[in-house]
Scaffold this active site. Structure first.
Site, PDB file in Angstrom:
ATOM      1  N   PRO A 117       0.819  -1.212   0.000  1.00 34.20           N
ATOM      2  CA  PRO A 117       0.000   0.000   0.000  1.00 34.20           C
ATOM      3  C   PRO A 117       0.852   1.261   0.000  1.00 34.20           C
ATOM      4  O   PRO A 117       2.054   1.220   0.287  1.00 34.20           O
ATOM      5  CB  PRO A 117      -0.778  -0.130   1.309  1.00 34.20           C
ATOM      6  CG  PRO A 117       0.202  -0.816   2.224  1.00 34.20           C
ATOM      7  CD  PRO A 117       0.960  -1.787   1.339  1.00 34.20           C
ATOM      8  N   THR A 119       0.201   3.773   2.065  1.00 27.98           N
ATOM      9  CA  THR A 119       0.203   4.326   3.422  1.00 27.98           C
ATOM     10  C   THR A 119       1.425   3.900   4.227  1.00 27.98           C
ATOM     11  O   THR A 119       1.936   4.671   5.040  1.00 27.98           O
ATOM     12  CB  THR A 119      -1.074   3.895   4.174  1.00 27.98           C
ATOM     13  OG1 THR A 119      -1.281   2.489   3.972  1.00 27.98           O
ATOM     14  CG2 THR A 119      -2.283   4.662   3.664  1.00 27.98           C
ATOM     15  N   ASN A 120       1.875   2.667   4.039  1.00 28.66           N
ATOM     16  CA  ASN A 120       3.039   2.152   4.778  1.00 28.66           C
ATOM     17  C   ASN A 120       3.977   1.441   3.806  1.00 28.66           C
ATOM     18  O   ASN A 120       4.247   0.245   3.950  1.00 28.66           O
ATOM     19  CB  ASN A 120       2.592   1.177   5.875  1.00 28.66           C
ATOM     20  CG  ASN A 120       1.563   1.772   6.805  1.00 28.66           C
ATOM     21  OD1 ASN A 120       1.848   2.689   7.567  1.00 28.66           O
ATOM     22  ND2 ASN A 120       0.336   1.282   6.734  1.00 28.66           N
ATOM     23  N   GLY A 200      -6.177  -1.952   0.588  1.00 26.64           N
ATOM     24  CA  GLY A 200      -7.613  -1.750   0.683  1.00 26.64           C
ATOM     25  C   GLY A 200      -8.397  -3.026   0.489  1.00 26.64           C
ATOM     26  O   GLY A 200      -7.874  -4.039   0.011  1.00 26.64           O
ATOM     27  N   GLY A 218      -8.077  -7.293   6.001  1.00 23.60           N
ATOM     28  CA  GLY A 218      -9.163  -6.370   5.698  1.00 23.60           C
ATOM     29  C   GLY A 218      -8.975  -5.044   6.399  1.00 23.60           C
ATOM     30  O   GLY A 218      -7.986  -4.813   7.095  1.00 23.60           O
ATOM     31  N   CYS A 251      -3.727   0.693   9.855  1.00 19.79           N
ATOM     32  CA  CYS A 251      -5.124   0.255   9.885  1.00 19.79           C
ATOM     33  C   CYS A 251      -5.594  -0.143  11.281  1.00 19.79           C
ATOM     34  O   CYS A 251      -6.796  -0.265  11.518  1.00 19.79           O
ATOM     35  CB  CYS A 251      -5.336  -0.909   8.916  1.00 19.79           C
ATOM     36  SG  CYS A 251      -4.300  -2.346   9.238  1.00 19.79           S
ATOM     37  N   GLU A 341     -13.901   3.582   8.871  1.00 15.28           N
ATOM     38  CA  GLU A 341     -12.449   3.701   8.982  1.00 15.28           C
ATOM     39  C   GLU A 341     -11.987   5.042   8.428  1.00 15.28           C
ATOM     40  O   GLU A 341     -12.386   5.461   7.345  1.00 15.28           O
ATOM     41  CB  GLU A 341     -11.764   2.561   8.224  1.00 15.28           C
ATOM     42  CG  GLU A 341     -10.245   2.566   8.377  1.00 15.28           C
ATOM     43  CD  GLU A 341      -9.571   1.461   7.587  1.00 15.28           C
ATOM     44  OE1 GLU A 341      -8.710   0.773   8.151  1.00 15.28           O
ATOM     45  OE2 GLU A 341      -9.908   1.289   6.395  1.00 15.28           O
ATOM     46  N   LEU A 420      -1.800  -7.820   9.434  1.00 15.31           N
ATOM     47  CA  LEU A 420      -2.569  -8.238  10.602  1.00 15.31           C
ATOM     48  C   LEU A 420      -3.806  -9.005  10.152  1.00 15.31           C
ATOM     49  O   LEU A 420      -4.774  -8.423   9.658  1.00 15.31           O
ATOM     50  CB  LEU A 420      -2.976  -7.010  11.431  1.00 15.31           C
ATOM     51  CG  LEU A 420      -1.837  -6.038  11.781  1.00 15.31           C
ATOM     52  CD1 LEU A 420      -2.380  -4.818  12.529  1.00 15.31           C
ATOM     53  CD2 LEU A 420      -0.747  -6.736  12.600  1.00 15.31           C
TER      54      LEU A 420
END
Length: 482
Positions: A117, A119-120, A200, A218, A251, A341, A420
């Protein structure tokens, strides 16, 4: 490059990478555990000193989060992950039970397709490379296009270290022309053995629909329940330290505070004291207007942004010391943005009458986009903590700790991880924090046991004609007497 041919070039690039990775992995599969461990150590040693540089690169490229926190995530992904996995036996005989006469042999899965992703990006690449090679696999990355530069640089650093430590050339790859068509080719390629998907819900769903075995995670919609016995100051401090960490891009960060009416005012005052700002009226309406896209997804323009950034985008004025923007909410649903979220500096705030109602509300919030992921409770009442834990459909139930740091294993003893699992209820194949043991096959060698011999002897005895033997004995005695 002709844009019309970009998809074809991407597909061909993937095919070439898979062919090279397949050859390299077949050679790598013959390496000893000691040789593999030396390579993993070398990658950790190369990545850890670059944590700040890669954090800055990712933040500048994507515009998400804070480079200082991305640096910490890179350090966790390299050193903390390495320290956790370094003693693991993953190849060859990994366990032997002398009493039961069962020997477990670890074998690599093969080629892993890793979806990354924006984001990270850098931390996820470091972590996935370490656990993939630790388990004897090759890995091919499908990067998010908005983080391509930082992902490619991270892969370059890791690959160089691995090859210099003795790894075969071609063991680690990254797509340089990321397209949807190329990623689909990677996920569906017959020589690809496992997909490790982080991103996502659409990406994860595509991974599971590809026909290739997949481990995906998820979305998280993490509620944080502050129960009446909690230390309110510490609870808010921990929630804010988690939610502001990299501006909420993990997340597992909290998405809603839930508290009881008897302490609600005290909690709200503490929130304000520590930098929370409650939105009302026109300000709230303007923020809600920029939270989502027309289709109801998160607006990428506010993901990983500070409260000040969000205020500027929404066109509102907020106090300079504001860290988190909050909305007092009563509803939960797909059309209620604050109940979903929010990977940014936004939190919902709910008030309930008691812990039983909190239990029900937290379930609704999880059902609204976070089933199987994570839930946090701040409480000193062990009975309520246990009752809450028994009834919540999550894979990580965190107690008196920041959710982000707790879920990824920084402030808890959970396995350090950036993938996770959410369990079956969350559409995932595992509920674990994913690590090397999820990326191997285990061959079990089992010896026959004495019970089988005893059973056979018993069966042989049961076939003997007892009456015939008795007649023989009687006849023998008669002959003897005569």
């Amino acid at each position: 490059m002709n844009l019309l041919d970009k998809d074809l070039v991407s597909i061909q690039e993937v095919r070439n990478m898979v062919a090279k990775a397949n050859k390299a992995q077949q050679e790598f599969a013959k390496f000893s555990q000691e040789s593999i461990d030396q390579i993993v150590y070398a990658m950790k040693e190369a990545a850890y000193p670059q944590a700040e540089f890669l954090g800055q690169l990712a933040s500048e490229e994507t515009g998400f989060g804070k480079w200082q926190d991305k640096k910490i995530k890179n350090e966790i992904a390299s050193k903390a992950v390495y320290d956790h996995i370094k003693e693991m036996k993953t190849i060859g005989i990994i366990h032997e039970d002398q009493e039961k006469r069962i020997v477990e042999i670890g074998t690599p899965v093969g080629i892993i397709a890793a979806l990354i992703p924006s984001t990270n990006p850098t931390s996820t690449v470091i972590y996935k490379t370490l656990i993939a090679l630790k388990s004897g696999n090759a890995i091919i990355f499908s990067p998010h296009p908005n983080a391509l530069k930082s992902i490619l640089k991270t892969v370059e650093i890791l690959n160089k270290a691995a090859v210099e430590a003795g790894a075969p050339e071609g063991l680690i790859h990254c797509m340089t022309i990321p397209t949807l068509e190329g990623t689909n080719e990677l996920m569906k390629r017959k020589d690809v053995d496992l997909i490790l998907a982080t991103g996502g819900s659409g990406m994860v769903k595509a991974a599971y629909s590809s026909g290739t075995p997949a481990l995906g995670v998820g979305p998280g919609n993490v509620p944080a329940f502050i129960e009446r016995s909690a230390n309110v100051h510490e609870a808010i401090e921990k929630i804010f330290s988690s939610k502001t960490f990299d501006h909420g891009t993990v997340c597992a960060s909290e998405q809603a505070i839930v508290t009881e009416a008897c302490i609600a005012e005290k909690v709200k005052e503490e929130v304000k004291r520590q930098g929370g700002y409650f939105l009302v009226g026109e300000q709230l309406a303007k923020v809600i207007a920029v939270m989502e896209t027309a289709t109801g997804g998160m607006n990428p323009k506010i993901v990983g942004r500070s409260a000040q950034d969000i205020a500027k985008i929404a066109g509102i004025e907020i106090p300079k010391e504001t860290k988190i923007l909050l909305c007092e909410e009563k509803r939960v649903g797909k059309h209620i943005p604050f109940s979903k979220e929010k990977l940014t500096a936004l939190l919902a705030f709910y008030t309930v009458e008691d812990w039983q109602e909190a239990c029900e509300l937290c379930y609704c919030l999880l059902e609204n986009g976070g089933l199987g992921h994570t839930l946090v409770i701040h409480s000193q009442d062990e009975t309520i903590i246990r009752e809450f834990a028994l009834k919540k459909p999550v894979s990580r139930f965190l107690v008196n700790t920041p959710s982000t740091q707790g879920a990824i294993g920084l402030s808890t003893n959970l396995a350090p991880s950036f993938t996770l699992g959410c369990g079956a209820i969350g559409g995932s194949a595992t509920s674990d924090n994913v690590g090397p043991m999820h990326l191997i096959n285990i061959r079990r060698m089992a010896y026959g046991i004495e019970a089988c011999k005893e059973t056979k002897e018993t069966e042989e005895l049961s076939n003997i004609d007892i009456e015939a033997i008795a007649q023989l004995v009687i006849q023998s005695l008669k002959q003897k007497n005569n």
